[in-house]
Design an enzyme around this catalytic site. Structure first.
Site, mmCIF file in Angstrom:
data_model
loop_
_atom_site.group_PDB
_atom_site.id
_atom_site.type_symbol
_atom_site.label_atom_id
_atom_site.label_comp_id
_atom_site.label_asym_id
_atom_site.label_seq_id
_atom_site.Cartn_x
_atom_site.Cartn_y
_atom_site.Cartn_z
ATOM 1 N N CYS A 165 0.825 -1.209 0.000
ATOM 2 C CA CYS A 165 0.000 0.000 0.000
ATOM 3 C C CYS A 165 0.862 1.262 0.000
ATOM 4 O O CYS A 165 1.496 1.586 1.003
ATOM 5 C CB CYS A 165 -0.912 -0.048 1.233
ATOM 6 S SG CYS A 165 -1.720 1.485 1.648
ATOM 7 N N CYS A 222 0.150 3.871 2.662
ATOM 8 C CA CYS A 222 0.611 3.387 3.970
ATOM 9 C C CYS A 222 2.068 3.768 4.195
ATOM 10 O O CYS A 222 2.449 4.179 5.299
ATOM 11 C CB CYS A 222 0.465 1.868 4.071
ATOM 12 S SG CYS A 222 -1.221 1.263 3.945
#
Length: 119
Positions: A41, A44
């Protein structure tokens, strides 16, 4: 003790097996911000240093528990808390979830969000 050493104490990895003790129970004495993230991600990875900075700026009032959802049984936590995207940040205080947000956000947003939900 340096800030870096303090950060190691206040930012930690947690998994499905110890989530109850290290997040839920621990939040009864000190708020715990939970970062549900995944290696694949991109947002993230972008928010991670921002979260570290926020924790450093709020020492010793807040802890950050990082849950890598793709490891072991950790995806069960994402399911239990009905997480729909990553990163998702959950704020626990007094043994319960107080607030959440998803996606990458700037530092000032996170501080304002914490102030609003922690009083």
């Amino acid at each position: 003790m340096t800030i870096k050493n303090n950060l190691q104490e206040f930012i930690f990895n947690v998994d499905y097996e110890d989530f109850e003790a290290r997040v839920i129970e621990a939040s009864r004495t000190q708020p715990v911000l939970v970062d549900l993230w995944a290696e694949w991600c991109a947002p993230c990875r972008v928010i991670a240093p921002t979260l570290e900075r926020v924790i450093a700026e709020r020492l010793p009032a807040l802890r950050l528990a990082k849950v890598e959802v793709d490891e072991g049984e950790n995806m069960k936590l994402a399911g239990h808390y009905r997480v729909r995207g990553f990163p998702t940040l959950l704020l626990f205080a007094g043994g319960e979830e107080r607030a959440r947000f998803s996606g990458n956000r700037p530092r000032h947003f996170i501080h304002e969000w914490l102030d609003r939900h922690l009083g």
